[in-house]
Motif scaffolding. Structure first.
Motif, PDB file in Angstrom:
ATOM      1  N   UNK A   1       0.972  10.199  36.296  1.00 37.53           N
ATOM      2  CA  UNK A   1       2.212   9.556  36.730  1.00 37.53           C
ATOM      3  C   UNK A   1       2.219   9.181  38.211  1.00 37.53           C
TER       4      UNK A   1
ATOM      5  N   UNK B   1       2.290   7.371  41.498  1.00 36.89           N
ATOM      6  CA  UNK B   1       2.787   6.005  41.590  1.00 36.89           C
ATOM      7  C   UNK B   1       2.460   5.313  42.909  1.00 36.89           C
TER       8      UNK B   1
ATOM      9  N   UNK C   1       8.568  -3.096  27.311  1.00 41.70           N
ATOM     10  CA  UNK C   1       8.937  -1.801  26.729  1.00 41.70           C
ATOM     11  C   UNK C   1       7.789  -1.215  25.908  1.00 41.70           C
TER      12      UNK C   1
ATOM     13  N   UNK D   1       5.586   0.386  28.378  1.00 44.67           N
ATOM     14  CA  UNK D   1       6.138   1.670  28.818  1.00 44.67           C
ATOM     15  C   UNK D   1       5.902   2.750  27.769  1.00 44.67           C
TER      16      UNK D   1
ATOM     17  N   UNK E   1       3.524   6.160  28.181  1.00 42.62           N
ATOM     18  CA  UNK E   1       4.188   7.465  28.170  1.00 42.62           C
ATOM     19  C   UNK E   1       3.708   8.347  27.026  1.00 42.62           C
TER      20      UNK E   1
ATOM     21  N   UNK F   1       2.553  17.111  26.059  1.00 40.08           N
ATOM     22  CA  UNK F   1       3.712  18.007  26.170  1.00 40.08           C
ATOM     23  C   UNK F   1       4.003  18.695  24.837  1.00 40.08           C
TER      24      UNK F   1
ATOM     25  N   UNK G   1      10.770  16.511  28.910  1.00 37.15           N
ATOM     26  CA  UNK G   1      10.348  15.170  28.481  1.00 37.15           C
ATOM     27  C   UNK G   1      10.539  14.137  29.600  1.00 37.15           C
ATOM     28  N   UNK G   2      11.667  14.161  30.333  1.00 31.78           N
ATOM     29  CA  UNK G   2      11.788  13.191  31.431  1.00 31.78           C
ATOM     30  C   UNK G   2      10.768  13.416  32.538  1.00 31.78           C
ATOM     31  N   UNK G   3      10.403  14.680  32.784  1.00 30.65           N
ATOM     32  CA  UNK G   3       9.397  14.993  33.805  1.00 30.65           C
ATOM     33  C   UNK G   3       8.046  14.400  33.422  1.00 30.65           C
ATOM     34  N   UNK G   4       7.763  14.351  32.121  1.00 32.33           N
ATOM     35  CA  UNK G   4       6.493  13.775  31.664  1.00 32.33           C
ATOM     36  C   UNK G   4       6.533  12.254  31.642  1.00 32.33           C
ATOM     37  N   UNK G   5       7.719  11.671  31.828  1.00 33.49           N
ATOM     38  CA  UNK G   5       7.842  10.213  31.837  1.00 33.49           C
ATOM     39  C   UNK G   5       7.622   9.710  33.256  1.00 33.49           C
ATOM     40  N   UNK G   6       6.803   8.683  33.416  1.00 35.08           N
ATOM     41  CA  UNK G   6       6.502   8.211  34.778  1.00 35.08           C
ATOM     42  C   UNK G   6       7.693   7.476  35.376  1.00 35.08           C
TER      43      UNK G   6
ATOM     44  N   UNK H   1       7.653   4.604  36.609  1.00 32.48           N
ATOM     45  CA  UNK H   1       7.642   3.212  36.166  1.00 32.48           C
ATOM     46  C   UNK H   1       8.285   3.080  34.795  1.00 32.48           C
ATOM     47  N   UNK H   2       7.843   3.900  33.831  1.00 32.01           N
ATOM     48  CA  UNK H   2       8.376   3.791  32.476  1.00 32.01           C
ATOM     49  C   UNK H   2       9.873   4.067  32.472  1.00 32.01           C
TER      50      UNK H   2
ATOM     51  N   UNK I   1      11.889   1.136  34.152  1.00 32.22           N
ATOM     52  CA  UNK I   1      11.936  -0.090  33.362  1.00 32.22           C
ATOM     53  C   UNK I   1      12.986   0.012  32.258  1.00 32.22           C
ATOM     54  N   UNK I   2      13.087   1.182  31.616  1.00 31.12           N
ATOM     55  CA  UNK I   2      14.071   1.297  30.531  1.00 31.12           C
ATOM     56  C   UNK I   2      15.488   1.435  31.102  1.00 31.12           C
TER      57      UNK I   2
ATOM     58  N   UNK J   1      17.903  11.781  36.092  1.00 32.48           N
ATOM     59  CA  UNK J   1      17.383  11.944  34.731  1.00 32.48           C
ATOM     60  C   UNK J   1      16.000  12.586  34.750  1.00 32.48           C
ATOM     61  N   UNK J   2      15.128  12.124  35.653  1.00 30.80           N
ATOM     62  CA  UNK J   2      13.745  12.609  35.613  1.00 30.80           C
ATOM     63  C   UNK J   2      13.613  14.061  36.061  1.00 30.80           C
ATOM     64  N   UNK J   3      14.457  14.537  36.979  1.00 33.60           N
ATOM     65  CA  UNK J   3      14.163  15.826  37.595  1.00 33.60           C
ATOM     66  C   UNK J   3      15.112  16.957  37.239  1.00 33.60           C
TER      67      UNK J   3
ATOM     68  N   UNK K   1       9.456   4.246  43.861  1.00 31.49           N
ATOM     69  CA  UNK K   1       9.220   3.564  42.592  1.00 31.49           C
ATOM     70  C   UNK K   1      10.495   3.057  41.936  1.00 31.49           C
TER      71      UNK K   1
END
Lengths: 281, 319
Positions: A213, A215, A249, A252, A256, A263, B133-138, B140-141, B144-145, B188-190, B252
């Protein structure tokens, strides 16, 4: 990691607790689910209100465009190489240095440890300009080693391994090894590595996730057209490299999914690692 | 002491070969620790420490990204220019505001979530993994959503607030709305990650403290305030420091929040942060010397924030 049998824990969770936790979990997971929904639609549908809440039929098409034209296929391969190398290297260097800091006495040990710790408090962005000039001079821009090598320096990793080995490697064990006439190399191989293994696994997974991840630096050092990692390719997609929202999307989602699989498989270990005080990447 | 034992432990046993080999062995055992830390410190020096220190030097030059060899000494010019640069002050204010909007709710929600997770639960591991799960999401991803969620005409957020009869909000362009939207991505991520750190700290609080408080008739809320919170102090400090460092570097989320805006952080620079401004100056406008000066400004901001916190704590009521 196991719940303590404390007074508070004995209070069996009521339905209110479950309701709030379900809400929290839904908010955590919903954006990921909706990424998949959006990736299965068309960009035309995504421009309409109300937004879609269920899957459409366009997933294969969007994934294939994101994979090819969008560069996600190449990016996933590159990122696997980067994250894998960073995880292995970080674990190796951190274990050796962590052991030395935990159980060996040498000159400048305390100041060196302090120096490493201090860099944890400095934003990595402070160093990007000279780092970029260095990488450019080496001719490494657009090459994967430009993002691998700087990531191998994990102050957190050294502290994490040191902390673990202080508890897991009793001095008496080393004394016994000396009696048997073991040299440093044998001590590392036969005593340190077995004792360090659980922490090495956790550090490896956390480093893998962080490298996957990562960046800011990859966006500087790599470009969309030259060896992008997943994050670089997604940045290109987000800035209109393929002007199709549903393809973005799908990208993305592709970027992910591997970490969500990690996980799901190693959730227990990763949760344990974070709870022992991991640091943001 | 234990450490002496260990040092001797790692010396090779004295072989029967006499004084020369003994000395060689000693030398080897002296060198061994350095050999073990050498790989780390080689990389640390080249890619960690050197760039940090060299930033100060680079910031005193005019350096173009396209011709880094042809640099020109300008002294404090890059800093003087920042002081009169409205976009720098704008980015500084945005970084502080978005930082507050992101960090304060994030840590408060995390505290609540940790309290929920600390109860005796079925499916405990599931809730904990889902929180990550949000921590594992980059970045960027996630960005974008979220950018789609916050779309003005088709976004889910405006659709939802329309359902309860409110007017749509221009999340991309509103000066406050866009800052809030960018901050919400960070939240959301952290939040789940911080919740797990609080949870770990909660589980180190001795149960006897809760029992004693309960015997004294303290309510659940009072027990949380007087037993749990004091026990969380180190964890609160840790997450506060880490979140602040993260907020100062925010990059980011504002870069990708709007596809057309590029590095300007919105049409009106309304969510351009220092990290983004550094990127714009260095890698869009190609002024690396200026970018290095902004990097030092970021460090200064961090020092000021931590200094203020220390000062505030010093003046606060001591219990």
């Amino acid at each position: 990691m196991t719940g303590r049998p404390g007074a508070e824990s004995y209070e069996r969770a009521g339905w209110g607790t479950y309701l709030l936790l379900a809400l929290f979990t839904a908010v955590s997971v919903f954006p990921l689910l909706w990424t998949a929904v959006a990736a299965s639609r068309t960009s035309g549908r995504l421009a309409q209100s109300p937004p879609p809440f269920w899957f459409g039929r366009n997933l294969p098409r969007n994934v294939s465009v994101a994979w090819g034209e969008g560069g996600m296929g190449e990016a996933l391969a590159n990122t696997a190489v980067v994250a894998g190398s960073v995880a292995l290297g970080t674990v190796a260097f951190s274990t050796l240095a962590g052991f030395a800091f935990a159980r060996l006495r040498f000159r400048f040990r305390a100041p060196l440890l302090l120096l490493v710790g201090a860099t944890m408090l400095v934003p990595p962005q402070l160093g990007v300009v000279p780092l970029y000039l260095l990488i450019a001079r080496l001719g490494w821009t657009d090459q994967l080693q430009a993002v691998v090598l700087p990531s191998l320096v994990s102050a957190f990793g050294v502290f994490y391994m040191r902390q673990h080995l202080l508890g897991a490697l009793p001095p008496e064990l080393l004394e016994a090894a000396r009696m048997d006439g073991a040299g440093t190399l044998r001590v590392v191989w036969h005593l340190v590595l077995p004792a360090a293994r659980p922490a090495m696994a956790v550090l490896g997974m956390l480093s893998f996730v962080a490298a996957w991840n990562d960046f800011f630096w990859p966006v500087l050092a790599l470009t969309q057209t030259g060896n992008p990692t997943v994050q670089v390719a997604l940045t290109g997609l987000g800035r209109g490299y393929v002007p199709d929202t549903s393809v973005v999307m799908a990208g993305a989602l592709l970027g992910t999914l591997p970490l969500l699989v990690v996980l799901a498989l190693f959730g227990r270990q990763i949760v344990g690692g974070v709870m022992r005080g991991a640091v943001k990447g | 002491m234990a450490e002496d034992v260990v040092e001797r432990a790692l010396a090779p046993a004295v072989p029967a070969g006499g004084a020369r080999r003994d000395r060689l062995g000693r030398l080897r055992s002296r060198a061994a620790p350095y050999a073990l830390v050498a790989p780390f410190f080689l990389l640390f020096g080249a890619f960690g420490l050197f760039p940090l220190v060299a930033t100060a030097w680079t910031s005193l030059f005019r350096v173009e990204l396209t011709a880094p060899e042809a640099r020109e000494w300008v002294g404090a010019h890059n800093y003087a220019r920042l002081l009169t640069d409205e976009f720098f002050w704008n980015a500084l204010a945005n970084t502080v505001l978005i930082g507050l909007l992101a960090t304060v709710p994030q840590l408060l929600i995390a505290l609540g979530a940790a309290h929920l997770l600390d109860a005796r639960l079925r499916g405990r591991l599931f809730f904990r993994v889902a929180a990550l799960a949000p921590y594992a999401t980059s970045v960027a991803a996630a960005t974008l959503v979220f950018a789609l969620f916050y779309g003005r005409d088709q976004g889910m957020v405006n659709w939802a607030i329309g359902l309860i009869g409110l007017d749509p909000v221009d999340w991309q362009n509103g000066p406050w709305a866009s800052k809030f939207a960018v901050a919400s991505i960070v939240i959301w991520r952290w939040t789940g990650y911080n919740a797990l750190i609080y949870l770990a700290a909660m589980q180190t609080i001795p149960p006897e403290l809760y029992e004693a408080a309960a015997l004294d008739g303290a309510s659940r809320g009072r027990r949380f305030w007087h037993v749990t919170l004091p026990g969380l102090r180190p964890a609160l400090a840790f997450t506060g420091i880490v979140s602040t460092i993260g907020a100062v570097q925010l990059f980011g989320e504002p870069l990708l929040f709007s596809s057309g805006a590029g590095a300007s952080g919105g049409a009106d620079h309304q969510y351009q942060t220092l990290g983004l401004y550094l990127y714009e100056q260095g890698w869009v406008n190609l002024h690396l010397g200026r970018a290095a000066a902004i990097a030092w400004a970021m460090l200064l901001l961090l020092v000021v924030v931590f200094g203020l916190v220390r000062l505030g704590r010093g003046k606060g009521v001591r219990r």
